[in-house]
Motif scaffolding. Structure first.
Motif, PDB file in Angstrom:
ATOM      1  N   MET A  89       0.986  -1.146   0.043  1.00 44.19           N
ATOM      2  CA  MET A  89       0.005   0.032   0.075  1.00 44.19           C
ATOM      3  C   MET A  89       1.095   1.164  -0.026  1.00 44.19           C
ATOM      4  O   MET A  89       1.959   1.326   0.754  1.00 44.19           O
ATOM      5  N   PRO A  90       0.698   2.273  -0.767  1.00 49.27           N
ATOM      6  CA  PRO A  90       1.401   3.566  -0.661  1.00 49.27           C
ATOM      7  C   PRO A  90       1.020   4.394   0.245  1.00 49.27           C
ATOM      8  O   PRO A  90       0.035   4.505   0.849  1.00 49.27           O
ATOM      9  N   TYR A  91       2.159   5.163   0.869  1.00 46.74           N
ATOM     10  CA  TYR A  91       2.068   6.073   1.939  1.00 46.74           C
ATOM     11  C   TYR A  91       3.031   7.311   1.715  1.00 46.74           C
ATOM     12  O   TYR A  91       4.062   7.135   1.092  1.00 46.74           O
ATOM     13  N   GLU A  92       2.444   8.195   2.061  1.00 43.52           N
ATOM     14  CA  GLU A  92       3.531   9.435   2.572  1.00 43.52           C
ATOM     15  C   GLU A  92       4.160   9.433   3.751  1.00 43.52           C
ATOM     16  O   GLU A  92       3.596   8.943   4.679  1.00 43.52           O
ATOM     17  N   GLY A  93       5.370   9.703   4.079  1.00 43.57           N
ATOM     18  CA  GLY A  93       5.882   9.927   5.241  1.00 43.57           C
ATOM     19  C   GLY A  93       7.115  11.087   5.332  1.00 43.57           C
ATOM     20  O   GLY A  93       7.575  11.519   4.238  1.00 43.57           O
ATOM     21  N   GLY A  94       7.724  11.004   6.603  1.00 45.04           N
ATOM     22  CA  GLY A  94       9.029  12.186   6.601  1.00 45.04           C
ATOM     23  C   GLY A  94       9.003  12.349   8.095  1.00 45.04           C
ATOM     24  O   GLY A  94       8.561  11.599   9.012  1.00 45.04           O
ATOM     25  N   CYS A  95       9.999  13.288   8.386  1.00 43.28           N
ATOM     26  CA  CYS A  95      10.305  13.564   9.594  1.00 43.28           C
ATOM     27  C   CYS A  95       9.631  14.624  10.152  1.00 43.28           C
ATOM     28  O   CYS A  95       8.527  14.804   9.620  1.00 43.28           O
ATOM     29  N   HIS A  96       9.765  15.187  11.570  1.00 47.15           N
ATOM     30  CA  HIS A  96       8.750  15.857  12.088  1.00 47.15           C
ATOM     31  C   HIS A  96       8.946  17.173  11.538  1.00 47.15           C
ATOM     32  O   HIS A  96       7.645  17.762  11.639  1.00 47.15           O
ATOM     33  N   CYS A  97       9.741  17.757  11.221  1.00 51.51           N
ATOM     34  CA  CYS A  97       9.978  19.314  10.630  1.00 51.51           C
ATOM     35  C   CYS A  97       9.649  19.314   9.211  1.00 51.51           C
ATOM     36  O   CYS A  97       9.178  20.433   8.784  1.00 51.51           O
ATOM     37  N   ASN A 151      10.155   3.825   9.594  1.00 51.33           N
ATOM     38  CA  ASN A 151       9.322   3.906  10.941  1.00 51.33           C
ATOM     39  C   ASN A 151       7.960   4.431  10.700  1.00 51.33           C
ATOM     40  O   ASN A 151       7.498   5.445  10.214  1.00 51.33           O
ATOM     41  N   VAL A 152       7.199   3.356  10.824  1.00 52.55           N
ATOM     42  CA  VAL A 152       5.675   3.532  10.684  1.00 52.55           C
ATOM     43  C   VAL A 152       5.139   4.678  11.341  1.00 52.55           C
ATOM     44  O   VAL A 152       4.335   5.354  11.026  1.00 52.55           O
ATOM     45  N   ARG A 153       5.600   4.950  12.502  1.00 52.31           N
ATOM     46  CA  ARG A 153       5.116   6.253  13.462  1.00 52.31           C
ATOM     47  C   ARG A 153       5.314   7.609  12.414  1.00 52.31           C
ATOM     48  O   ARG A 153       4.673   8.607  12.840  1.00 52.31           O
ATOM     49  N   GLY A 182      -1.500   8.988   8.205  1.00 50.33           N
ATOM     50  CA  GLY A 182      -2.745   8.580   7.757  1.00 50.33           C
ATOM     51  C   GLY A 182      -2.775   6.820   8.354  1.00 50.33           C
ATOM     52  O   GLY A 182      -3.634   6.243   8.194  1.00 50.33           O
ATOM     53  N   VAL A 183      -1.803   6.637   9.206  1.00 49.16           N
ATOM     54  CA  VAL A 183      -1.848   5.232   9.723  1.00 49.16           C
ATOM     55  C   VAL A 183      -2.468   5.099  11.307  1.00 49.16           C
ATOM     56  O   VAL A 183      -2.124   5.803  12.014  1.00 49.16           O
ATOM     57  N   ASP A 184      -3.672   4.217  11.511  1.00 50.25           N
ATOM     58  CA  ASP A 184      -3.922   4.049  12.877  1.00 50.25           C
ATOM     59  C   ASP A 184      -2.982   3.088  13.537  1.00 50.25           C
ATOM     60  O   ASP A 184      -3.213   1.768  13.287  1.00 50.25           O
ATOM     61  N   LEU A 185      -2.067   3.444  14.337  1.00 49.23           N
ATOM     62  CA  LEU A 185      -1.185   2.517  14.944  1.00 49.23           C
ATOM     63  C   LEU A 185      -2.139   1.524  15.802  1.00 49.23           C
ATOM     64  O   LEU A 185      -1.589   0.472  16.179  1.00 49.23           O
ATOM     65  N   ASP A 186      -3.232   1.861  16.537  1.00 44.24           N
ATOM     66  CA  ASP A 186      -3.901   0.758  17.045  1.00 44.24           C
ATOM     67  C   ASP A 186      -4.484  -0.284  16.526  1.00 44.24           C
ATOM     68  O   ASP A 186      -4.814  -1.330  17.086  1.00 44.24           O
ATOM     69  N   ALA A 187      -4.697   0.038  14.948  1.00 41.77           N
ATOM     70  CA  ALA A 187      -5.211  -1.144  14.328  1.00 41.77           C
ATOM     71  C   ALA A 187      -4.082  -1.980  13.874  1.00 41.77           C
ATOM     72  O   ALA A 187      -4.293  -3.251  13.173  1.00 41.77           O
TER      73      ALA A 187
END
Length: 115
Positions: free
Chosen positions: A1-9, A93-95, A99-104
């Motif tokens: 599944m495709p996701y966008e992600g990155g660092c905090h800043c 790092n999934v965190r 848009g990811v529900d970590l609880d799921a």
């Protein structure tokens, strides 16, 4: 599944196609302190869109894993390494995925401390 992600800043941003059906946490000295949830994907499924010049590298123990941090905010949103057969992989790092529900997630514990 495709996701966008990155660092905090936002200095580091990526697109990744990754399966989140079996993410892991690890109890090694490094991962315990960092607290990330990892999902692995072949390197060709990962595209760094922004921030190559903002990355700082850290290696420890066997020095096989390229832990990459944003030099601005310190976040490690992904790492690079190779499997024993040489296949290049990216650990995300999934965190740090949008848009990811970590609880799921069904997160597995890996015993990295005993390796």
């Amino acid at each position: 599944m495709p996701y966008e992600g990155g660092c905090h800043c936002g200095a580091v941003h990526f697109h990744v196609d990754v399966d989140l059906s079996s993410p892991v946490t690890c109890n090694c000295s490094y991962c315990t302190r960092r607290g990330s949830i990892l999902a692995f994907t072949p390197a060709e499924n990962f595209e760094l869109k922004r921030g190559e010049d903002s990355l700082t590298e850290y290696r420890f123990y066997t020095e096989k894993i390229q832990h990459l941090f944003c030099a601005v905010c310190g976040m490690e949103s992904f790492a690079r390494a190779a499997m024993p057969d040489g296949t290049k992989m990216t650990a995300v790092n999934v965190r740090c995925l949008e848009g990811v529900d970590l609880d799921a997630l069904d997160i597995k514990q890996v015993d990295g401390r005993s390796r």
